[in-house]
Design a protein around this motif. Structure first.
Motif: not given
Length: 472
Positions: A273-285
């Motif tokens: 939700r944070i990444a979507t709201t703030n246009n952040i690229t989210l890297v997940h393993v």
């Protein structure tokens, strides 16, 4: 005079990311019409999908009105509604193009995208000029700007109307010269779980770059209910989540099940939700445990998820959530080895202690070294690879755990025949605590990440390199 009938087109400039668009303007005796902002068409031509949240209008009634060179902490899309302006842009970001200058005129048939940190200034060339700008952050009195003097000799901007003949605010007149401007650093990269095995490898990969922030649970608890207010998230461009619940067997207990869902699903939902709201690229393993292991060939990124145990179920749920983030990378790995307690270290210790272990020989896959995961993440981010899921393990022929154990014994100067291969059922036959089901085939297909330009390490050579790094 506004030029009618142009095709939508983009022009690059000497400043990276600063691009000029020709806009189709349709006019007749009644006036004119244009699509000032059209996300689908413009992103198709390479414009970043920058997510505007605010639309502002600046009106200037006099010819020569000149606005100072301001670099703001957001991206900006500027176009003219009526009239004509001369624009000057100066790169004030850290890097080799610091101080680069670009100038052009804008009328209603042109627009320009200005990346965060590029200084922009405008001088009106016609009376009653109005220009609009979309920005991807809300204006804030606490936002950090950078400024450059309009008359800076290094920039050498050739203003159409001399600065001593136009209206300029006193504040703009007193801005610093380029030599006194502190370059604007890039947005921050946040690495969560920086003290774990992968976190340590990411520390080595990214080093002490000032824009990289490392956190552990004591400094940022991603399961906390106030996570969304824990940072000014607009200051970040990338979040790399190296934190997860990875106790595969403990996840089968009542307490472990709760903890696994909290870390691998609930916290991931908040990050998404944070990444979507703030246009952040989210890297997940992610993990090979999202599959049941019954496939006879390597798993691709598009194979349907079919987890067996609680741990795999939480990782699969986390993957589905991350996939909803517009800018995301899911890095799917198997059999992770890093700086800490792991299978390779255990086998080396048993070899040195003279113990002849039974090791599982009916599970097949490849090791993944955390150094390779960190390098792969860095590659995807720096090359701006297509968003999505990527398998990333070592390359080469798949092996069983018993095969790898024999390699470890050999590398440590011990007889590999001391390893006895056993089935998974036999290995856990006397277990008193819950045991999670394991996929028998954990081999992941590496075609996609290879096509993205990342060369995965060969399994045997990667194991040798791992031993050299931990013994040097």
């Amino acid at each position: 005079m506004t030029e009618y009938g142009k095709n939508l087109a983009v022009t690059e400039t000497p400043i990276p990311g600063l691009v000029v668009f020709d806009l189709p303007v349709h006019g007749d005796a009644r006036g004119w019409f244009k699509e000032n902002w059209q996300r689908e068409k413009m992103t198709a031509l390479g414009l970043p999908d920058f997510g505007p949240v605010q639309n502002n209008i600046s009106f200037n009634d006099a010819v020569g009105t000149t606005r100072g060179i301001h670099a703001e902490p957001w991206d900006k899309w500027v176009s003219v509604a009526t009239g004509r302006i001369f624009g000057a842009w100066v790169d004030l970001r850290e890097g080799p193009t610091f101080g680069a200058v670009y100038t052009t005129e804008l009328d209603p048939s042109k627009a320009i995208f200005i990346p965060r940190g590029v200084g922009n200034s405008y001088q009106t060339l016609e009376a009653d000029t109005a220009y609009t700008y979309l920005v991807n952050d809300h204006w804030s009195p606490t936002a950090e700007y950078s400024f450059l003097n309009l008359a800076d000799e290094t920039a050498g901007i050739d203003w159409p109307i001399p600065l001593d003949q136009v209206e300029i605010s006193e504040k703009d007149k007193n801005h610093p010269r380029l030599a006194q401007v502190t370059p604007i650093p890039p947005k921050k990269i946040l690495i969560i779980g920086a003290n774990g095995q992968l976190g340590k490898a990411l520390r080595t990969q990214y080093g002490d770059a000032p824009h990289v922030e490392y956190t552990d649970r004591s400094s940022l608890d991603i399961t906390a209910p106030d996570l969304e207010s824990a940072r000014r998230w607009r200051d970040y461009s990338v979040i790399i989540n190296a934190a997860a619940y990875t106790k595969v067997d403990a996840a089968e207990t009542d307490e472990g099940r709760r903890d696994a869902w909290a870390a691998n699903v609930t916290a991931i939902t908040a990050l998404a939700r944070i990444a979507t709201t703030n246009n952040i690229t989210l890297v997940h393993v992610s993990s090979d445990y999202v599959f049941d292991g019954t496939k006879n060939t390597p798993y691709t990124e598009d194979d349907p998820l079919s987890p067996l145990g609680v741990y795999g179920q939480t990782k699969a749920a986390g993957d589905q959530i991350i996939a909803t983030v517009p800018r995301h990378y899911i890095i799917r790995t198997s059999w992770v080895i890093g700086d800490g307690n792991n299978f390779v270290r255990t086998m080396a210790t048993l070899a040195q202690r003279g113990i002849n272990p039974n090791v599982v020989n009916d599970q097949t896959g490849r090791l993944t070294f955390t150094t390779d995961i960190a390098a792969g993440i860095h590659h995807l981010l720096t090359t701006h690879a297509d968003y999505g899921t990527y398998n990333l393990t070592s390359n080469g022929e798949p092996q069983t755990w018993a095969d790898i154990a024999r390699d470890v014994f050999t590398l440590t100067g011990h007889d590999p025949e001391r390893i006895t291969g056993v089935t998974t059922d036999d290995y856990f036959a006397n277990a008193t605590a819950p045991i999670a089901p394991r996929p028998t085939n954990s081999t992941l297909d590496l075609t996609k990440i290879t096509e993205a330009g990342y060369v995965c390490a060969k399994g045997p050579s990667a194991l040798v390199a791992h031993f050299e790094s931990v013994t040097s």
